[in-house]
Design an enzyme around this catalytic site. Structure first.
Site, PDB file in Angstrom:
ATOM      1  N   ASN A   1       0.829  -1.211   0.000  1.00 41.77           N
ATOM      2  CA  ASN A   1       0.000   0.000   0.000  1.00 41.77           C
ATOM      3  C   ASN A   1       0.865   1.263   0.000  1.00 41.77           C
ATOM      4  OD1 ASN A   1      -2.743  -0.706  -0.129  1.00 41.77           O
ATOM      5  ND2 ASN A   1      -2.681  -1.492   1.957  1.00 41.77           N
TER       6      ASN A   1
ATOM      7  N   CYS B   1      -5.008  -5.515  -5.181  1.00 44.29           N
ATOM      8  CA  CYS B   1      -5.529  -5.193  -3.849  1.00 44.29           C
ATOM      9  C   CYS B   1      -6.585  -6.229  -3.490  1.00 44.29           C
ATOM     10  CB  CYS B   1      -6.137  -3.792  -3.849  1.00 44.29           C
ATOM     11  SG  CYS B   1      -6.933  -3.341  -2.285  1.00 44.29           S
ATOM     12  N   ASP B   2      -6.623  -6.611  -2.220  1.00 52.02           N
ATOM     13  CA  ASP B   2      -7.568  -7.656  -1.812  1.00 52.02           C
ATOM     14  C   ASP B   2      -8.882  -7.115  -1.254  1.00 52.02           C
ATOM     15  OD1 ASP B   2      -6.581  -6.636   0.543  1.00 52.02           O
ATOM     16  OD2 ASP B   2      -6.389  -8.558   1.542  1.00 52.02           O
TER      17      ASP B   2
ATOM     18  N   HIS C   1      -9.161   1.252  -3.925  1.00 52.61           N
ATOM     19  CA  HIS C   1      -9.881   1.719  -2.728  1.00 52.61           C
ATOM     20  C   HIS C   1     -10.912   2.792  -3.081  1.00 52.61           C
ATOM     21  CE1 HIS C   1      -6.711   0.314   0.481  1.00 52.61           C
ATOM     22  NE2 HIS C   1      -7.251  -0.671  -0.212  1.00 52.61           N
TER      23      HIS C   1
ATOM     24  N   TYR D   1     -14.093   1.806   1.247  1.00 54.46           N
ATOM     25  CA  TYR D   1     -13.190   2.929   1.517  1.00 54.46           C
ATOM     26  C   TYR D   1     -13.778   4.273   1.110  1.00 54.46           C
ATOM     27  CZ  TYR D   1      -9.120   0.280   3.063  1.00 54.46           C
ATOM     28  OH  TYR D   1      -8.256  -0.493   3.790  1.00 54.46           O
TER      29      TYR D   1
ATOM     30  N   ARG E   1      -6.231   2.949  14.074  1.00 54.75           N
ATOM     31  CA  ARG E   1      -6.207   1.590  13.526  1.00 54.75           C
ATOM     32  C   ARG E   1      -4.855   0.921  13.767  1.00 54.75           C
ATOM     33  NH1 ARG E   1      -8.149  -3.281  12.605  1.00 54.75           N
ATOM     34  NH2 ARG E   1      -7.282  -4.236  10.744  1.00 54.75           N
TER      35      ARG E   1
END
Length: 442
Positions: A149, A171-172, A202, A265, A285
């Site tokens: 990322n 990206c997962d 995202h 996102y 986070r």
């Protein structure tokens, strides 16, 4: 399939995602045979704890596979077929600042979006480019699957700086959401879905979701998401609190455009006031990850090492890992499997800049990704995509030109930053925080 066996390097071997990837590789060894598995990390001490546990896993489940963990680039990148790149430049100490500095100024503090994502992007570019260069020097025929990322900024940088490299940016996050969609409509997993999706990393939308018979699943999914978001109720009882909140908030994001289903996102861009009000600037986070995922993974590594066996391990395959292995298999065996990736637009979204790095379905085979046409973006999506893509391009401009002004422009243009003066306050603080990682800005 043929009798080839593959050599795989995990770059960022000390990542907490590594055991899941190793387990998935071992679970799918009949489909994607291995001859060698290597770890590479610049933090040898962190990597070693993960590697010692994973070596036990490999020896117990596939003793014929050669295993190696190293901090030496030549040793790591020589004789590999696939590089799985998952680096975090600056580790969690810098991620914490990416989140907490913007929050001090009343702005969303998040790892991959807004000022935090821009800061992280500027750190990540040289790290990922360095990995590409090692691969091209020591194994020029290898493929790199990069999921470091922030993927959007990294993808834009690799497009410009290494345009001919064999790198696929992935990206997962959409994958995890599609597994949730499958559960919502009573199917086994995402592989039972046929979908259309477009946007940036995202930052995207599903415009069509069907099962393998062609049945339209959008009405049932919309009815559920309008009420619950992507939250799965009791099935989410062990999900971290921040993710539960994110999955539920998708209901409000969906309400803005009920003709599509959104990536989670988007809440950061469309409801930033809500996000800031529900954030704790002293516990973000990063703190949650360190208290939960970091502790769980390293405790389990230590337990396996002490026991000398991984027979009863708590590690398991996940969306993240299964997707990566599926992608390797598609490239290795030229299967033309349909999967999402971040690729140069080049007409995939008809009314978006052809050079934009967009996230769309692609067919994967021996030559990499073949993007599929998704038609025109609706006006709402086009406006959002164009603005955000310019933020990403300005960030890479700032890196290339070592330009303070370009970075200030990127932060000022970002939808979640209220004005240029706030952007400058955040930027000035981030320049100091990132002095060991960013290029010197002029």
């Amino acid at each position: 399939m043929d009798d080839r066996k593959f050599s795989v390097l995990i770059a960022g071997g000390g990542s907490t995602y590594t055991p899941g990837i190793v387990l998935t590789l071992l679970d799918h060894i009949q489909k994607f045979p291995l001859r060698k598995l290597k770890f590479y990390d610049i933090d040898g001490e962190r990597q070693q704890r993960v590697a010692d546990a994973c070596e036990i896993l490999v020896k117990e489940r596939a003793p014929e596979v050669e295993f190696l963990a190293t901090t030496d680039p030549e040793e790591a990148f020589t004789d590999v077929d696939f590089v799985m790149a998952q680096i975090r430049v600056g580790k969690y100490a810098m991620r914490s600042l990416d989140e907490k500095i913007p929050l001090k100024h009343g702005v969303v503090g998040q790892e991959t979006t807004g000022p935090g994502g821009i800061a992280y992007g500027l750190r990540s570019i040289p790290g990922v480019i360095g990995l590409v260069d090692y691969m091209e020097k020591y194994s020029p025929n290898a493929w790199m699957l990069n999921y470091s990322n922030p993927a959007a900024i990294v993808a834009e940088a690799t497009r410009r700086l290494r345009p001919h490299s064999r790198i696929i940016n992935i990206c997962d996050m959409p994958i995890g959401i599609m597994d949730r969609m499958a559960q919502i409509v009573g199917l086994k997993d995402r592989n039972d879905l046929v979908f259309r999706y477009y946007g940036l990393n995202h930052f995207g939308w599903w415009t069509d979701v069907r099962d393998k018979t062609g049945k339209d699943l959008m009405p049932a999914l919309k009815q559920y998401v309008a009420k619950n978001g992507y939250w799965l109720g009791d099935k989410d009882k062990d999900t971290e609190a921040s993710w539960v909140s994110t999955f539920k908030k998708a209901a409000d994001v969906y309400a803005l455009d009920p003709s599509t289903l959104p990536n989670t996102y988007l809440k950061y861009y469309l409801y930033p006031k809500y996000v800031v009000e529900h954030s704790d600037p002293n516990y973000t986070r990063t703190d949650e990850v360190e208290a939960y995922r970091e502790k769980h993974v390293f405790d389990e590594c230590d337990r396996i090492i002490a026991a000398g066996t991984a027979a009863d391990t708590h590690f398991k395959s996940d969306d993240h890992a299964t997707y990566i292995v599926d992608l390797c298999t598609a490239i290795a065996y030229d299967t033309k499997q349909r999967m999402l990736a971040i690729v140069p637009n080049d007409g995939a979204i008809e009314n978006i800049d052809p050079e934009a790095m967009v996230e769309v379905p692609c067919l994967f085979g021996a030559n990499g990704a073949e993007r599929l046409a998704m038609g025109k973006a609706a006006t709402f999506q086009k406006g959002l995509i164009t603005e955000q893509n310019c933020v990403e391009k300005l960030t890479v401009d700032a890196f290339e030109q070592q330009s303070y002004t370009k970075l200030w422009e990127a932060m000022s243009l970002c939808k979640i930053v209220p004005d240029a003066s706030v952007a400058k306050e955040i930027l000035d603080e981030m320049v100091v925080a990132n002095k060991d990682y960013w290029p010197e800005l002029k």
